[in-house]
Design a protein around this motif. Structure first.
Motif, short mmCIF file in Angstrom:
data_model
loop_
_atom_site.label_atom_id
_atom_site.label_comp_id
_atom_site.label_asym_id
_atom_site.label_seq_id
_atom_site.Cartn_x
_atom_site.Cartn_y
_atom_site.Cartn_z
N GLN A 292 10.37 22.25 16.86
CA GLN A 292 10.24 21.14 15.91
C GLN A 292 10.48 21.61 14.48
OE1 GLN A 292 6.32 19.63 16.67
NE2 GLN A 292 6.97 18.35 18.39
N LEU A 293 9.95 22.77 14.14
CA LEU A 293 10.14 23.29 12.79
C LEU A 293 11.60 23.64 12.52
CD1 LEU A 293 6.95 25.52 12.41
CD2 LEU A 293 7.43 23.36 11.25
N GLU A 294 12.30 24.15 13.54
CA GLU A 294 13.72 24.44 13.37
C GLU A 294 14.52 23.16 13.13
OE1 GLU A 294 14.57 26.66 16.92
OE2 GLU A 294 14.20 28.59 15.93
N LEU A 295 14.17 22.10 13.88
CA LEU A 295 14.84 20.81 13.67
C LEU A 295 14.56 20.28 12.26
CD1 LEU A 295 14.21 19.06 17.11
CD2 LEU A 295 16.36 19.98 16.25
N GLU A 296 13.32 20.41 11.85
CA GLU A 296 12.94 19.96 10.51
C GLU A 296 13.68 20.77 9.44
OE1 GLU A 296 8.87 19.77 7.89
OE2 GLU A 296 8.70 19.45 10.04
N LEU A 297 13.83 22.06 9.67
CA LEU A 297 14.56 22.92 8.74
C LEU A 297 16.01 22.47 8.62
CD1 LEU A 297 14.81 25.47 6.96
CD2 LEU A 297 15.31 26.73 9.06
N GLU A 298 16.65 22.18 9.76
CA GLU A 298 18.03 21.72 9.73
C GLU A 298 18.15 20.42 8.94
OE1 GLU A 298 19.79 21.38 13.62
OE2 GLU A 298 19.15 23.39 14.18
N GLU A 299 17.19 19.52 9.16
CA GLU A 299 17.21 18.23 8.45
C GLU A 299 17.05 18.44 6.95
OE1 GLU A 299 14.26 14.43 8.24
OE2 GLU A 299 14.71 15.18 10.24
N LYS A 300 16.13 19.30 6.57
CA LYS A 300 15.90 19.57 5.14
C LYS A 300 17.12 20.25 4.52
CE LYS A 300 11.70 18.02 4.99
NZ LYS A 300 11.34 16.82 4.26
N ALA A 301 17.77 21.12 5.28
CA ALA A 301 18.97 21.79 4.77
C ALA A 301 20.08 20.78 4.52
CB ALA A 301 19.44 22.87 5.75
N LYS A 302 20.23 19.81 5.44
CA LYS A 302 21.23 18.76 5.25
C LYS A 302 20.89 17.92 4.02
CE LYS A 302 22.55 18.30 10.10
NZ LYS A 302 22.46 17.46 11.31
#
Length: 119
Positions: free
Chosen positions: A56-66
Motif C-alpha cells: 500500500q505504501l509503495e502504491l501511495e508513493l507512486e501516486e505522490k510521485a505522479k
C-alpha cells in the motif's frame, strides 16, 4: 576383569545420563514446537500484514510521485506564463511612455501655436 566390569558400569551410567539429557531436550523441543507453532502462525500473520502495508505504501508513493511530477510541470508552465506577462508588461509600459511623450510633444506644439495666435 573386575576393573573392566567397573569401567563398563561407569560407562553405562554416563550413557544413561546422556540419554536422559537428550530425552529432556527432545521433550523441551517438542513442547516448544507445539507452543511455537502458535507463535509462528502469529508471526506469519504479522509478516503478511506488513507485506500488505508495504504494498500500500509503495502504491501511495507512486501516486505522490505522479502528483509531484504534475505539480512540477504546472509550476514550469506558470513560470513561462509569468515571464510572458512580464515581457508584455514591459512592452506596454514602453508603449505607454512613448504615447505620453507624443502627447506632451503635441501639447507643447499646440500650446506654442495657441500662444502665437494669441499674440
Amino acid at each position: 576383569m573386575i576393573d573392566k566390569l567397573h569401567h563398563y558400569i561407569r560407562e553405562l551410567s554416563i550413557r544413561r545420563k546422556t540419554m536422559e539429557a537428550v530425552k529432556k531436550q527432545n521433550r523441551a523441543f517438542e513442547d516448544g514446537k507445539s507452543g511455537g507453532s502458535e507463535e509462528i502462525k502469529t508471526l506469519e500473520g504479522e509478516a503478511s500484514a506488513l507485506r500488505e502495508k508495504i504494498r500500500q505504501l509503495e502504491l501511495e508513493l507512486e501516486e505522490k510521485a505522479k502528483e509531484a511530477s504534475s505539480a512540477e510541470a504546472n509550476a514550469g508552465a506558470l513560470k513561462k506564463q509569468s515571464e510572458g506577462f512580464l515581457l508584455e508588461y514591459d512592452r506596454l509600459l514602453e508603449e505607454n511612455q512613448n504615447l505620453r511623450s507624443q502627447l506632451q510633444s503635441l501639447d507643447r506644439t499646440l500650446s506654442r501655436s495657441d500662444s502665437k495666435k494669441v499674440s
